[in-house]
Design a protein around this motif. Structure first.
Motif, PDB file in Angstrom:
ATOM      1  N   PHE A 204       0.833  -1.203   0.000  1.00  0.00           N
ATOM      2  CA  PHE A 204       0.000   0.000   0.000  1.00  0.00           C
ATOM      3  C   PHE A 204       0.864   1.248   0.000  1.00  0.00           C
ATOM      4  CE2 PHE A 204      -4.212  -1.717   1.972  1.00  0.00           C
ATOM      5  CZ  PHE A 204      -4.333  -2.599   0.912  1.00  0.00           C
ATOM      6  N   ASP A 205       1.973   1.191   0.725  1.00  0.00           N
ATOM      7  CA  ASP A 205       2.879   2.328   0.769  1.00  0.00           C
ATOM      8  C   ASP A 205       3.431   2.631  -0.617  1.00  0.00           C
ATOM      9  OD1 ASP A 205       4.410   4.347   2.161  1.00  0.00           O
ATOM     10  OD2 ASP A 205       6.146   3.044   1.944  1.00  0.00           O
ATOM     11  N   GLN A 206       3.908   1.595  -1.302  1.00  0.00           N
ATOM     12  CA  GLN A 206       4.476   1.801  -2.631  1.00  0.00           C
ATOM     13  C   GLN A 206       3.416   2.235  -3.643  1.00  0.00           C
ATOM     14  OE1 GLN A 206       7.757   1.392  -4.183  1.00  0.00           O
ATOM     15  NE2 GLN A 206       8.235   1.861  -2.059  1.00  0.00           N
ATOM     16  N   LEU A 207       2.251   1.615  -3.606  1.00  0.00           N
ATOM     17  CA  LEU A 207       1.198   1.971  -4.550  1.00  0.00           C
ATOM     18  C   LEU A 207       0.774   3.421  -4.369  1.00  0.00           C
ATOM     19  CD1 LEU A 207      -0.716   0.986  -6.771  1.00  0.00           C
ATOM     20  CD2 LEU A 207      -2.298   0.264  -4.971  1.00  0.00           C
ATOM     21  N   THR A 208       0.692   3.865  -3.124  1.00  0.00           N
ATOM     22  CA  THR A 208       0.371   5.263  -2.862  1.00  0.00           C
ATOM     23  C   THR A 208       1.459   6.175  -3.402  1.00  0.00           C
ATOM     24  OG1 THR A 208      -0.838   4.642  -0.858  1.00  0.00           O
ATOM     25  CG2 THR A 208      -0.150   6.950  -1.054  1.00  0.00           C
ATOM     26  N   ALA A 209       2.713   5.804  -3.158  1.00  0.00           N
ATOM     27  CA  ALA A 209       3.827   6.639  -3.604  1.00  0.00           C
ATOM     28  C   ALA A 209       3.857   6.769  -5.121  1.00  0.00           C
ATOM     29  CB  ALA A 209       5.142   6.057  -3.091  1.00  0.00           C
TER      30      ALA A 209
END
Length: 340
Positions: A204-209
Motif C-alpha cells: 500500500f505504501d508503494q502503490l500510494t507513492a
C-alpha cells in the motif's frame, strides 16, 4: 550476466561498535511510533524495528551481511552482481551517519571485487551539506544511485520539500531507488495481523507513492528523473489501466492521461523485491502491463535465502519472451545503475 538488484546490507560496525549502534538508535524516531530493540541471541546481535510500538516489522541480524557469506550465496544462486541497499533504515539516518554508511558502502564495493555495488543514502530534505554529500558519493565514492524511502513522516516524494534532492539526483544522472517503509502513512486498519501488516502494508505504501508521483507535477519539473520502486510498485501493474482509463464514465473519470502514460514510460521502473511471493502469473502480468524494459529482478536477500537461490529460476520459467527475461535479469539494472 545475472544482476540481483535488491540485496540488503548493513555495516558490521552497527553490530560490533556500541558507539555506532547508539548513534543509529538515537536516529530512530521513537516519539513518532517507531521503536528499535537490540537483542542478543548468544551468537549474534539483532536489531528489531517495531512500527507501531509492539508490532514487529523489520529485523536485522549481523551475520546476514557478512561478505564471504553473501558472495557464497550469490554463487549458489548464479548471481554475478548484486545492488546493495539498506533495509529500510535510510528513513531515519542523520547526515553524519549517512556519511559513515556511504564510506563503508564504498569499501564494501571494493572488497567485493565489483560483485556488489551500492546506492548512496542522504537525508531527504537537502541543504548545501546534504547536496555536497550526494556529490561526493557520485564523484569520489563511485556509488551507483540514490536510495530514498517512499515517504517521510506524512509526506510522500511528490511533496515540494524533496525537490532539491531529486533535482540534484537528476542532474547527477543518479537513478533514485524508492524503498518501501514498514507501513503507509495511514495504517490503522493494517496493523492487527502479521501478514497484512508486513506484506500489504509495504505494498500500500508503494502503490500510494507511485500514484502520487504519477499524478503530480514531479516528472513535468524533472523529466530526466528515473525512479525505481520496490515491491513492483505495490502491484501497480494490476491498477495501471484502472488509474489511466480511456472511458470517462459519463465524466466521472479523467481520461486525459497522456502525460501520465508518458511519465510511466519515461520515468518509472519497478523492481520485484523477490519473485516467488508474487507467483509466476503476477510476474507475467507485470511484464504485459508495464513492459519488460520496466521490470527488474531483485530477491530481497538475506530476508530469505530461498528468494535468492530460487529467484532467477522463477524468472526463467515465465511464459514471456527470452528477450524480456534478459531485460529483467540484467539489462534494465545495468542501464539504470551504470553497471559495466
Amino acid at each position: 550476466m545475472i544482476v540481483d538488484a535488491n540485496v540488503y546490507w548493513l555495516p558490521e560496525q552497527l553490530f560490533s561498535d556500541s558507539g555506532v549502534r547508539n548513534h543509529f538508535l538515537r536516529c530512530v524516531p521513537e516519539p513518532y511510533g517507531t521503536r528499535a530493540l537490540v537483542k542478543d541471541d548468544g551468537d549474534d546481535k539483532a536489531i528489531v524495528i517495531e512500527k507501531p510500538n509492539g508490532r514487529h516489522n523489520f529485523d536485522y541480524y549481523g551475520r546476514d551481511y557478512d561478505l564471504d557469506r553473501q558472495l557464497a550465496d550469490m554463487d549458489e544462486a548464479g548471481v554475478d552482481v548484486a545492488v546493495l541497499k539498506l533495509p529500510g533504515v535510510q528513513e531515519w539516518l542523520d547526515l553524519d551517519l549517512c556519511r559513515q554508511f556511504n564510506d563503508w558502502m564504498a569499501e564494501r564495493q571494493e572488497a567485493s571485487g565489483g560483485r556488489q555495488v551500492a546506492l548512496a543514502v542522504v537525508p531527504p530534505v537537502a541543504d548545501d551539506e546534504v547536496l555536497a554529500e550526494l556529490g561526493r558519493c557520485h564523484d569520489e565514492l563511485g556509488l551507483h544511485g540514490l536510495q530514498v524511502s517512499a515517504h517521510y513522516g506524512e509526506r510522500y516524494l511528490d511533496d515540494p520539500m524533496f525537490r532539491p534532492l531529486l533535482h540534484a539526483a537528476a542532474d547527477l544522472d543518479m537513478t533514485v531507488y524508492v524503498h518501501q517503509t514498514a507501513l503507509p502513512v495511514d495504517y490503522g486498519s493494517l496493523i492487527d495481523y502479521n501478514n497484512v501488516r508486513r506484506s500489504m502494508g509495504r505494498c500500500f505504501d508503494q502503490l500510494t507513492a507511485v500514484s502520487r508521483e504519477l499524478f503530480s507535477d514531479l516528472f513535468e519539473e524533472l523529466p530526466e528523473l528515473r525512479m525505481v520502486h520496490s515491491m513492483l510498485g505495490g502491484g501497480f501493474f494490476a491498477y495501471r489501466t484502472m488509474l489511466l482509463p480511456t472511458d470517462s464514465g459519463n465524466g466521472r473519470f479523467v481520461t486525459d492521461n497522456d502525460r501520465q502514460r508518458q511519465y510511466l514510460e519515461r520515468n518509472l521502473f519497478f523492481e520485484m523485491s523477490h519473485a516467488q511471493p508474487w507467483g509466476e502469473g503476477c510476474l507475467e502480468l507485470a511484464v504485459h502491463e508495464l513492459g519488460a524494459d520496466h521490470v527488474i529482478y531483485g530477491s530481497s536477500y538475506p530476508v530469505k535465502k530461498s528468494w535468492l537461490t530460487g529467484g532467477v529460476s522463477t524468472v526463467l520459467r515465465l511464459d514471456v519472451a527470452d528477450e524480456a527475461k534478459e531485460c529483467m535479469l540484467h539489462r534494465n539494472a545495468e542501464s539504470l545503475y551504470r553497471l559495466g
